[in-house]
Write a protein that holds these residues in place. Structure first.
Motif, PDB file in Angstrom:
ATOM      1  N   SER A  95      -7.637  52.632  12.483  1.00 25.79           N
ATOM      2  CA  SER A  95      -6.330  52.185  11.974  1.00 25.79           C
ATOM      3  C   SER A  95      -5.993  50.550  12.030  1.00 25.79           C
ATOM      4  O   SER A  95      -4.876  50.268  11.945  1.00 25.79           O
ATOM      5  N   VAL A  96      -6.101  49.970  10.519  1.00 22.69           N
ATOM      6  CA  VAL A  96      -5.512  49.045  10.026  1.00 22.69           C
ATOM      7  C   VAL A  96      -4.890  49.597   8.757  1.00 22.69           C
ATOM      8  O   VAL A  96      -4.614  50.813   8.313  1.00 22.69           O
ATOM      9  N   GLY A 107      -8.298  56.911  13.774  1.00 22.64           N
ATOM     10  CA  GLY A 107      -7.461  57.794  13.474  1.00 22.64           C
ATOM     11  C   GLY A 107      -6.312  57.831  14.682  1.00 22.64           C
ATOM     12  O   GLY A 107      -5.618  58.757  14.554  1.00 22.64           O
ATOM     13  N   GLU A 119     -16.241  49.494  13.578  1.00 23.64           N
ATOM     14  CA  GLU A 119     -15.065  50.160  13.948  1.00 23.64           C
ATOM     15  C   GLU A 119     -15.481  51.249  15.109  1.00 23.64           C
ATOM     16  O   GLU A 119     -16.539  52.262  15.372  1.00 23.64           O
ATOM     17  N   GLY A 175      -9.183  53.810   6.818  1.00 24.11           N
ATOM     18  CA  GLY A 175      -9.191  55.825   6.522  1.00 24.11           C
ATOM     19  C   GLY A 175      -7.799  55.970   5.694  1.00 24.11           C
ATOM     20  O   GLY A 175      -7.148  56.534   4.598  1.00 24.11           O
ATOM     21  N   GLY A 202     -12.862  48.548  10.642  1.00 25.57           N
ATOM     22  CA  GLY A 202     -11.998  49.524  10.421  1.00 25.57           C
ATOM     23  C   GLY A 202     -11.731  49.877  12.325  1.00 25.57           C
ATOM     24  O   GLY A 202     -12.640  49.850  13.064  1.00 25.57           O
TER      25      GLY A 202
HETATM   26  C1  PEP Z   1     -12.125  55.251   8.728  1.00 25.38           C
HETATM   27  O1  PEP Z   1     -12.380  56.881   8.555  1.00 25.38           O
HETATM   28  O2  PEP Z   1     -13.397  54.719   9.145  1.00 25.38           O
HETATM   29  C2  PEP Z   1     -11.252  54.621   9.974  1.00 25.38           C
HETATM   30  C3  PEP Z   1     -11.061  53.339   9.249  1.00 25.38           C
HETATM   31  O3  PEP Z   1     -10.347  55.276   9.464  1.00 25.38           O
HETATM   32  P1  PEP Z   1      -8.398  54.852  10.405  1.00 25.38           P
HETATM   33  O4  PEP Z   1      -8.417  53.553   8.908  1.00 25.38           O
HETATM   34  O5  PEP Z   1      -7.408  55.756   9.732  1.00 25.38           O
HETATM   35  O6  PEP Z   1      -8.484  54.220  11.521  1.00 25.38           O
END
Ligand code: PEP
Length: 251
Positions: free
Chosen positions: A212-213, A173, A167, A233, A210
């Motif tokens: 913003s998928v 986010g 990530e 997320g 991870g």
């Molecule tokens: C997360 O909280 O692990 C995450 C990847 O969030 P988001 O998908 O909102 O970027």
């Protein structure tokens, strides 16, 4: 074949009512989807109701954090045995929000990882670089250090009972996703680093992306050879988005 997983991280969102609607939407939307494992990692107070809602479905559940201590005078903490009471399969550990906001360093993350495995649950170990670190060209070094702390404490074989989530902090986010190539490069780096220590573990290791998928970028990311699913997320809080992302993995 490596296990594919799409896991939702609800963070500190939700209410009993909202969760019910969300889970109803996910259960209905995922009906019949079988190749992909799906899980939701929820705030502690909702574990009981989520367990009730999901126990007869194929969707697993888990927590977003846990204490590194077994029990004792640790006000406000939650232990692995408490999570076991709610039959959690997964526990997120080392999320960048825990590292940055709550000061969890690599050693604390490694302790938590060990506790989670000792209790028979699967850690979803998050690693990733900040924007500053990426721009300074030290992405690989950071990821290597984050992984090394866990491998030193728990051993390379422990990764056969773990999931890694790459990530990039700058993508969480923010709406800024790593390109499929950027993500693939880091996933391949992670897998290669582990293969150098144990080829069998590396081959079987599920590595999630991870950051913003969303439904519109999931399938491009999931097509990459070393991306085995996602940690989601924001989009995991919208049933139709989460279902669409799970379906993108299933293709
Ligand atoms: C997360 O909280 O692990 C995450 C990847 O969030 P988001 O998908 O909102 O970027």
């Amino acid at each position: 074949m490596r296990k594919k997983l799409v896991a939702g991280n609800w963070k500190m969102y939700g209410s009993l009512n909202e969760n019910k609607q969300l889970l109803d939407g996910i259960i209905t939307g995922l009906n019949g989807l079988c190749n992909t494992h799906t899980a939701v990692c929820v705030p502690y107070p909702y574990l009981s109701s989520v367990q009730n809602a999901l126990q007869d479905t194929q969707i697993a559940w888990g927590a977003q954090n846990v204490s590194q201590y077994e029990k004792g005078a640790y006000t406000g903490e939650v232990s692995v045995s408490m999570l076991n009471d709610f039959k959690c399969d997964y526990v997120i550990v080392g999320h960048s929000e825990r590292r940055a906001i709550f000061g969890e360093d690599n050693n604390i993350v490694a302790e938590k990882y060990v506790k989670i495995q000792e209790a028979g649950m699967i850690p979803i170990l998050c690693v990733g670089e900040t924007l500053e670190q990426r721009e300074s060209g030290i992405t690989e070094q950071i990821i290597k250090e984050q992984l090394a702390a866990v491998i030193k404490r728990a051993g390379i074989i422990s990764l056969s009972k773990a999931i890694i989530a790459y990530e990039p902090v700058w993508a969480i986010g923010t709406g800024k996703t790593a390109s499929p190539e950027q993500a693939q490069d880091v996933h391949a780096f992670i897998r290669k680093g582990i293969a150098d220590q144990d080829m069998g573990v590396a081959k079987e290791l599920t590595i999630l992306y991870g950051g913003s998928v969303k439904p519109n970028n999931a399938s491009e990311l999931f097509k990459m050879p070393d991306i085995d699913g996602g940690l989601i997320g924001g989009a995991s809080l919208v049933a139709s988005d989460f279902v669409a992302i799970c379906r993108a993995m299933n293709i």
